[in-house]
Design a protein around this motif. Structure first.
Motif, PDB file in Angstrom:
ATOM      1  N   ARG A 170       7.124   6.547   0.265  1.00 44.43           N
ATOM      2  CA  ARG A 170       8.033   6.198   1.375  1.00 44.43           C
ATOM      3  C   ARG A 170       7.339   6.213   2.735  1.00 44.43           C
ATOM      4  O   ARG A 170       7.827   5.604   3.690  1.00 44.43           O
ATOM      5  CB  ARG A 170       9.219   7.156   1.394  1.00 44.43           C
ATOM      6  CG  ARG A 170       8.879   8.605   1.611  1.00 44.43           C
ATOM      7  CD  ARG A 170      10.114   9.492   1.447  1.00 44.43           C
ATOM      8  NE  ARG A 170       9.806  10.898   1.664  1.00 44.43           N
ATOM      9  CZ  ARG A 170       9.843  11.491   2.848  1.00 44.43           C
ATOM     10  NH1 ARG A 170      10.143  10.789   3.926  1.00 44.43           N
ATOM     11  NH2 ARG A 170       9.558  12.766   2.978  1.00 44.43           N
ATOM     12  N   THR A 171       6.179   6.887   2.819  1.00 42.34           N
ATOM     13  CA  THR A 171       5.462   6.938   4.104  1.00 42.34           C
ATOM     14  C   THR A 171       4.750   5.631   4.423  1.00 42.34           C
ATOM     15  O   THR A 171       4.368   5.395   5.574  1.00 42.34           O
ATOM     16  CB  THR A 171       4.429   8.081   4.082  1.00 42.34           C
ATOM     17  OG1 THR A 171       3.594   7.931   2.928  1.00 42.34           O
ATOM     18  CG2 THR A 171       5.129   9.430   4.014  1.00 42.34           C
ATOM     19  N   MET A 172       4.560   4.766   3.410  1.00 40.19           N
ATOM     20  CA  MET A 172       3.888   3.489   3.626  1.00 40.19           C
ATOM     21  C   MET A 172       4.943   2.424   3.905  1.00 40.19           C
ATOM     22  O   MET A 172       5.570   1.900   2.983  1.00 40.19           O
ATOM     23  CB  MET A 172       3.056   3.102   2.399  1.00 40.19           C
ATOM     24  CG  MET A 172       1.880   4.002   2.147  1.00 40.19           C
ATOM     25  SD  MET A 172       0.880   3.409   0.754  1.00 40.19           S
ATOM     26  CE  MET A 172      -0.397   4.665   0.692  1.00 40.19           C
ATOM     27  N   ARG A 173       5.142   2.103   5.161  1.00 39.52           N
ATOM     28  CA  ARG A 173       6.217   1.206   5.543  1.00 39.52           C
ATOM     29  C   ARG A 173       5.795  -0.250   5.623  1.00 39.52           C
ATOM     30  O   ARG A 173       6.620  -1.130   5.851  1.00 39.52           O
ATOM     31  CB  ARG A 173       6.805   1.639   6.897  1.00 39.52           C
ATOM     32  CG  ARG A 173       7.473   3.003   6.854  1.00 39.52           C
ATOM     33  CD  ARG A 173       8.614   3.041   5.850  1.00 39.52           C
ATOM     34  NE  ARG A 173       9.296   4.331   5.808  1.00 39.52           N
ATOM     35  CZ  ARG A 173      10.326   4.614   5.016  1.00 39.52           C
ATOM     36  NH1 ARG A 173      10.766   3.697   4.172  1.00 39.52           N
ATOM     37  NH2 ARG A 173      10.873   5.818   5.040  1.00 39.52           N
ATOM     38  N   SER A 177      -0.663  -1.348   5.564  1.00 37.58           N
ATOM     39  CA  SER A 177      -1.151   0.032   5.622  1.00 37.58           C
ATOM     40  C   SER A 177      -1.966   0.407   4.401  1.00 37.58           C
ATOM     41  O   SER A 177      -2.722   1.383   4.419  1.00 37.58           O
ATOM     42  CB  SER A 177       0.023   1.002   5.786  1.00 37.58           C
ATOM     43  OG  SER A 177       0.871   0.969   4.636  1.00 37.58           O
ATOM     44  N   LEU A 178      -1.845  -0.379   3.325  1.00 36.75           N
ATOM     45  CA  LEU A 178      -2.607  -0.096   2.108  1.00 36.75           C
ATOM     46  C   LEU A 178      -4.107  -0.272   2.331  1.00 36.75           C
ATOM     47  O   LEU A 178      -4.921   0.369   1.666  1.00 36.75           O
ATOM     48  CB  LEU A 178      -2.161  -1.015   0.965  1.00 36.75           C
ATOM     49  CG  LEU A 178      -0.714  -0.884   0.488  1.00 36.75           C
ATOM     50  CD1 LEU A 178      -0.432  -1.913  -0.602  1.00 36.75           C
ATOM     51  CD2 LEU A 178      -0.445   0.514  -0.031  1.00 36.75           C
ATOM     52  N   ARG A 179      -4.452  -1.136   3.267  1.00 36.61           N
ATOM     53  CA  ARG A 179      -5.873  -1.420   3.509  1.00 36.61           C
ATOM     54  C   ARG A 179      -6.625  -0.196   4.032  1.00 36.61           C
ATOM     55  O   ARG A 179      -7.841  -0.089   3.873  1.00 36.61           O
ATOM     56  CB  ARG A 179      -6.020  -2.572   4.507  1.00 36.61           C
ATOM     57  CG  ARG A 179      -5.396  -3.881   4.031  1.00 36.61           C
ATOM     58  CD  ARG A 179      -5.599  -4.986   5.055  1.00 36.61           C
ATOM     59  NE  ARG A 179      -4.892  -6.203   4.710  1.00 36.61           N
ATOM     60  CZ  ARG A 179      -5.330  -7.120   3.849  1.00 36.61           C
ATOM     61  NH1 ARG A 179      -6.500  -6.944   3.266  1.00 36.61           N
ATOM     62  NH2 ARG A 179      -4.616  -8.196   3.595  1.00 36.61           N
ATOM     63  N   GLU A 183      -9.791   4.729  -1.827  1.00 36.82           N
ATOM     64  CA  GLU A 183      -9.593   4.951  -3.256  1.00 36.82           C
ATOM     65  C   GLU A 183      -8.104   4.892  -3.625  1.00 36.82           C
ATOM     66  O   GLU A 183      -7.540   5.810  -4.231  1.00 36.82           O
ATOM     67  CB  GLU A 183     -10.193   6.283  -3.697  1.00 36.82           C
ATOM     68  CG  GLU A 183     -11.699   6.334  -3.530  1.00 36.82           C
ATOM     69  CD  GLU A 183     -12.299   7.588  -4.145  1.00 36.82           C
ATOM     70  OE1 GLU A 183     -11.546   8.510  -4.499  1.00 36.82           O
ATOM     71  OE2 GLU A 183     -13.531   7.643  -4.270  1.00 36.82           O
ATOM     72  N   LEU A 184      -7.475   3.804  -3.232  1.00 31.61           N
ATOM     73  CA  LEU A 184      -6.060   3.602  -3.543  1.00 31.61           C
ATOM     74  C   LEU A 184      -5.854   3.612  -5.063  1.00 31.61           C
ATOM     75  O   LEU A 184      -6.560   2.933  -5.800  1.00 31.61           O
ATOM     76  CB  LEU A 184      -5.601   2.254  -2.970  1.00 31.61           C
ATOM     77  CG  LEU A 184      -4.141   1.868  -3.227  1.00 31.61           C
ATOM     78  CD1 LEU A 184      -3.200   2.777  -2.458  1.00 31.61           C
ATOM     79  CD2 LEU A 184      -3.915   0.406  -2.831  1.00 31.61           C
TER      80      LEU A 184
END
Length: 295
Positions: A170-173, A177-179, A183-184
């Motif tokens: 939920r913190t990734m709106r 922001s994934l970039r 090490e996703l």
């Protein structure tokens, strides 16, 4: 070579054990061993590797197994066709994606059970890859899988349309922001899951490098791991909408060409379509129409 020998061969291959096959076939192990040896002499090559823990198929055995399964299925279908009179009855062995089971199947499965109580229905879950193989090799009568499916021996019919969404903590709106995540991690089903393949393709197109995926066997575990901030996944919107409404996860819309996926019902082209199978498909079609009307 006769059907009885091939039935023994298929049971031994499935169990990896002469003893377990004998138990299933209601005979003694020595009889099973003798039949397998006789079959190997007839075909002129070893079909099993023997070891202290049981047996495993040789390359020749692997090549022969699909034919044994198809012949056994053909014999069963011949009997079914002769007895298929009156109300739908008999058995249906079906498979489904876990997401389809969670999102779509409950309403019309209960309707089918009430309407056709004489049909003994079994349902197993798996990936699109494993379910397609199970239907093609006659271990299942039919299955719900994610399209597209391109197999010359299979009949495919679109039953559901799904929208896939990217699911993040939920913190990734925002997707952007994934970039910034090093090490996703992706949270996925095992190899053979079509949603996993689509997720890998989506992230690759975005130029995002991921760590080794975490594999889970259940939908609840995948959603829980995303909610805990461990990683991200790709799932049908309907499966995760409740978690998003509770602010446990964030869902992100993706491009239509990546998001749209058809759920197909597949069966063998050459299989006898029993009255039970016809009734099931009709209920599935009507159930899909009701779901779309309610949406």
């Amino acid at each position: 070579m006769d059907v009885a020998d091939l039935k023994v061969f298929e049971a031994v291959a499935r169990h990896g054990s002469m003893n377990k096959a004998a138990t299933e076939l209601h005979t003694v192990q020595s009889n099973v061993t003798a039949r397998i040896r006789s079959l190997e002499r007839e075909v002129g090559i070893a079909l099993f590797n023997r070891n202290v823990r049981g047996v495993s198929l040789t390359p020749a055995g692997h090549r022969m197994l699909p034919y044994a399964a198809r012949l056994a299925k053909l014999v069963a279908e011949a009997k079914l066709a002769a007895m298929d009179e009156g109300s739908p009855n008999g058995t249906l062995a079906l498979g489904t994606l876990e997401t389809t089971a969670a999102l779509r199947l409950s309403p019309f499965l209960s309707q089918f059970a009430r309407r056709y109580s004489q049909v003994r229905l079994s349902l197993t879950t798996g990936t699109s890859c494993s379910l397609t193989a199970d239907v093609a090799e006659c271990r299942l009568d039919g299955a719900f899988v994610a399209g597209p499916v391109d197999h010359p021996d299979l009949y495919c019919e679109t039953i559901f349309h799904e929208e896939l969404v990217l699911v993040t903590p939920r913190t990734m709106r925002s997707i952007e922001s994934l970039r910034s995540v090093k090490e996703l991690k992706t949270i996925v089903y095992r190899l053979g899951c079509s949603y996993r393949v689509r997720l890998e393709s989506l992230l690759s197109d975005m130029g995002i490098v991921t760590a080794t995926p975490l594999e889970f066997g259940s939908l609840d575990a995948i959603v829980a791991c995303v909610a805990a901030g461990i990683g991200i996944t790709l799932l049908p919107r309907g499966v995760v909408s409740s978690a998003a409404e509770q602010d446990l996860v964030t869902i992100h819309t993706i491009a239509p060409d990546k998001a749209h996926v058809e759920t197909l019902f597949i069966r063998r082209q050459d299989a006898y379509v029993s009255s039970a199978m016809q009734a099931f498909v009709e209920v599935a079609r009507s159930g899909n129409g009701a779901l779309m009307a309610a949406a």
